[in-house]
Motif scaffolding. Structure first.
Motif, mmCIF file in Angstrom:
data_model
loop_
_atom_site.group_PDB
_atom_site.id
_atom_site.type_symbol
_atom_site.label_atom_id
_atom_site.label_comp_id
_atom_site.label_asym_id
_atom_site.label_seq_id
_atom_site.Cartn_x
_atom_site.Cartn_y
_atom_site.Cartn_z
ATOM 1 N N GLU A 132 -1.607 -11.163 -5.157
ATOM 2 C CA GLU A 132 -1.519 -12.618 -5.012
ATOM 3 C C GLU A 132 -0.539 -13.056 -3.918
ATOM 4 N N THR A 133 0.331 -12.154 -3.473
ATOM 5 C CA THR A 133 1.288 -12.527 -2.422
ATOM 6 C C THR A 133 0.953 -11.891 -1.074
ATOM 7 N N LEU A 134 -0.233 -11.305 -0.957
ATOM 8 C CA LEU A 134 -0.646 -10.675 0.304
ATOM 9 C C LEU A 134 -0.683 -11.690 1.436
ATOM 10 N N PRO A 185 4.511 -5.809 13.710
ATOM 11 C CA PRO A 185 4.226 -6.184 12.315
ATOM 12 C C PRO A 185 4.564 -5.027 11.376
ATOM 13 N N MET A 186 4.956 -5.360 10.178
ATOM 14 C CA MET A 186 5.260 -4.335 9.174
ATOM 15 C C MET A 186 3.969 -3.803 8.573
ATOM 16 N N ASP A 187 3.983 -2.557 8.139
ATOM 17 C CA ASP A 187 2.903 -2.071 7.294
ATOM 18 C C ASP A 187 2.967 -2.835 5.976
ATOM 19 N N VAL A 188 1.823 -2.976 5.333
ATOM 20 C CA VAL A 188 1.763 -3.718 4.059
ATOM 21 C C VAL A 188 1.186 -2.812 2.979
ATOM 22 N N HIS A 189 1.911 -2.663 1.894
ATOM 23 C CA HIS A 189 1.396 -1.916 0.743
ATOM 24 C C HIS A 189 1.152 -2.903 -0.384
ATOM 25 N N VAL A 190 -0.092 -2.942 -0.870
ATOM 26 C CA VAL A 190 -0.489 -3.920 -1.885
ATOM 27 C C VAL A 190 -0.556 -3.257 -3.260
ATOM 28 N N ILE A 191 0.125 -3.873 -4.228
ATOM 29 C CA ILE A 191 0.109 -3.395 -5.610
ATOM 30 C C ILE A 191 -0.949 -4.174 -6.376
ATOM 31 N N GLY A 192 -1.835 -3.479 -7.050
ATOM 32 C CA GLY A 192 -2.862 -4.140 -7.852
ATOM 33 C C GLY A 192 -2.268 -4.818 -9.072
ATOM 34 N N MET A 193 -2.972 -5.812 -9.592
ATOM 35 C CA MET A 193 -2.509 -6.548 -10.769
ATOM 36 C C MET A 193 -2.630 -5.672 -12.020
ATOM 37 N N ALA A 194 -1.575 -5.649 -12.824
ATOM 38 C CA ALA A 194 -1.620 -4.942 -14.111
ATOM 39 C C ALA A 194 -2.054 -5.930 -15.179
ATOM 40 N N GLN A 195 -3.079 -5.579 -15.935
ATOM 41 C CA GLN A 195 -3.610 -6.465 -16.965
ATOM 42 C C GLN A 195 -2.610 -6.634 -18.106
ATOM 43 N N ASP A 196 -2.520 -7.858 -18.612
ATOM 44 C CA ASP A 196 -1.614 -8.144 -19.726
ATOM 45 C C ASP A 196 -2.294 -7.737 -21.030
ATOM 46 N N GLU A 246 -2.998 -18.109 -21.219
ATOM 47 C CA GLU A 246 -2.103 -17.329 -20.373
ATOM 48 C C GLU A 246 -2.864 -16.611 -19.260
ATOM 49 N N GLU A 247 -2.128 -16.139 -18.269
ATOM 50 C CA GLU A 247 -2.731 -15.391 -17.166
ATOM 51 C C GLU A 247 -3.188 -14.021 -17.655
ATOM 52 N N ASP A 248 -4.225 -13.488 -17.005
ATOM 53 C CA ASP A 248 -4.741 -12.166 -17.392
ATOM 54 C C ASP A 248 -3.767 -11.051 -17.011
ATOM 55 N N LYS A 249 -3.009 -11.260 -15.954
ATOM 56 C CA LYS A 249 -2.088 -10.226 -15.466
ATOM 57 C C LYS A 249 -0.764 -10.303 -16.235
#
Length: 531
Positions: free
Chosen positions: A259-261, A278-289, A298-301
């Motif tokens: 969500e912050t990409l 530019p910096m390299d970007v590493h994206v972390i996937g959302m962890a389900q709640d 509530e949010e799913d994450k």
């Protein structure tokens, strides 16, 4: 012979006591904080599951052997461990430095139990001496492992000297731990963490309940030092999107969630404008709640927003004894701004059997023709605010006082003493009728400091824009008029600053009812203790 029976009883007692003290499944035998040694990274989650029944607060996890070749596997285990450990209140902390490279292991919490998987049985004497933060009388506990865990060879994991990330980090949860751990795993020298502050938090759900930035910074820093004390950390209040990354050439990688990409891309655009790579970007996937109390609202994450929503209806601050008022009835002051939904909450509490004193109704009644307050108000604010029927025209009076702070203060100085005197009379009357609990509802509860007449303060909030919209619809006001009235009230932050319990009737009927039920259950425990 006469001593044999007592001696036998004594021996049995000692033996039973010994096994009771040693049994790890008994609640009294659980350690507060533990350190778990694991032989290899592939077994992290499975061994932690078994170890979690022995520790109730913080469990540090240390993998004995590690290398660049196992970093990809460790990255997977970070996601696996934290995303699958949501149903427990145990604070897990996976250390990123292997024990075979550390002469001394220091932890932020004292260690009451050292645990180890059974494959490390021959090495545990050596391993336990590396832990410098053990408490006196700590215990050892072996964890059985069933066969070696297999894993597939992964692609190498790229590391960087300087890594950056940002976030709110409110009430550090497993989603945060994934983000921070993945960033720390990829950093070899410096990890910079911006903790959002000021205007950057005000778009968040229930942002008024977000912990102070100093508290959040301390939590982040303590966690990072626990998982890798060898890195250099720069954790600071982040006041805008960019922080130091927009013009500092040292940063090579930014770690973000899905969500912050977008934010990372904007930062890189700014770096290019400033003549930087530019910096390299590493994206972390959302962890389900997977929390057992997760609701549709509530949010799913996994998120701090969900955690704040779950605080609604719970005791945020323990009540302080108030010697200036009678013990009974137990008085709860209910605060909340205009159009916040106080009456909605009051009605739900009334169904629980409480007596209700509505200070707004008291004030309205005191305005009636022939009463002293009616006459005083007309003398102070002019006869034209009195209708032909002799009543105070509340709309006209509102237009005067909500546009002029001095006029509002003048009205309050006239009305407040009369209202609180009548409210206290009604509270006593409810007590005489046998009510154990009385709710005193007042829009001015916080500003008038009437919570000094209460045993607890409960507060009701909704987002400011929602309050303005509700007020427009309810009172047929323009947006300017509604905004003016909302601005004249204490802010949500002021409403909850001293509150013991907070409600927000912003979501569904059932979600609001759940808040009431939680608060009521907690209140009963307090009342029972007062008997």
């Amino acid at each position: 012979m006469i001593y044999q029976a007592p001696l036998a009883v004594l021996c049995i007692t000692i033996i039973v006591s010994y096994f009771y003290m040693k049994s790890p499944t008994e609640p009294n035998a659980m350690a507060n904080n533990g350190l778990l040694f694991i032989s290899n990274a592939a077994k992290v989650h499975s061994v932690c599951q078994r170890a979690s029944k022995f520790v109730k607060r913080v469990l540090y996890v240390n993998i004995k052997e590690n290398s660049d070749n196992t970093l990809p596997l460790l990255s997977k285990q970070i996601d696996n461990l934290y995303s699958k450990s949501q149903t427990s209140n145990l604070d897990l902390r996976l250390m990123l430095k292997p024990s075979d490279t550390i002469r001394e292991i220091k932890t932020g919490h004292p260690i009451d139990m050292i645990l180890y998987d059974s494959e490390l049985a021959k090495e545990i004497d050596e391993l336990k001496h590396t832990v410098s933060t053990v408490s006196s009388g700590y215990k050892l506990q072996s964890i059985e492992t069933h066969g070696a865990s297999q894993h597939v060879q992964e692609d190498p994991l790229k590391t960087y000297e300087n890594v950056a990330l940002g976030g709110t980090f409110d009430r550090l949860h497993n989603g945060h731990k994934i983000l921070l751990s993945q960033a720390a795993l990829r950093a070899t020298k410096l990890l910079t963490v911006g903790v959002t502050d000021v205007n950057m938090i005000q778009s968040k759900t229930l942002w008024e309940l977000i912990e102070p930035v100093e508290v959040r910074i301390e939590q982040v820093l303590n966690f990072l030092k626990d998982i890798n004390p060898d890195l250099e950390y720069n954790v600071f209040p982040l006041k805008d999107l960019y922080g130091p990354t927009k013009d500092d050439p040292r940063y090579q990688l930014i770690v973000v969630s899905e969500e912050t990409l977008r934010g990372a891309n904007k930062i890189n655009e700014k770096r290019v404008e400033n003549g930087l790579q530019p910096m390299d970007v590493h994206v972390i996937g959302m962890a389900q709640d997977a929390h057992p109390d997760h609701s549709l609202e509530e949010e799913d994450k996994i998120s701090s927003s969900n955690q704040r929503m779950r605080l609604l209806g719970t005791l945020l601050r323990p009540p302080v004894p108030n010697p200036n008022i009678p013990d009974w009835p137990y008085v709860i002051g209910l605060a909340g701004g205009i159009a916040s939904g106080k009456s909605n909450i009051t009605n739900k509490l009334k169904l629980k059997g409480v007596g209700v004193v509505n200070c707004d109704i008291i004030a309205h009644d005191l305005y009636k023709p022939g009463l002293p307050l009616n006459r005083t108000i007309s003398e102070v604010f002019g006869q034209d605010i009195i209708t032909d029927a002799g009543e105070v025209d509340r709309k006209k009076l509102g237009q005067i006082v909500f546009s002029d702070t001095k006029q509002l203060e003048k009205l309050n100085s006239i009305v407040w003493p009369a209202v609180i005197a009548e409210a206290q009379r009604q509270i006593r009357a409810f007590g005489e009728l046998g009510h154990r609990v009385v709710v005193m509802e007042a829009a001015v509860m916080v500003r008038a400091r009437w919570y000094h007449y209460c045993h607890q303060l409960w507060a009701v909030i909704v987002p400011r824009d929602e309050a303005i919209k509700r007020l427009q619809d309810r009172n047929n006001l323009t947006i300017e008029e509604a905004t003016q009235r909302v601005n004249a009230q204490p802010s949500n932050e002021e409403q909850i600053a001293k509150a013991n319990v907070v409600f927000s009737p912003f979501w569904s009927y059932d979600y609001t009812q759940g808040q009431i039920d939680r608060a009521w259950q907690g209140l009963q425990e307090i009342l029972d203790a007062r008997k």
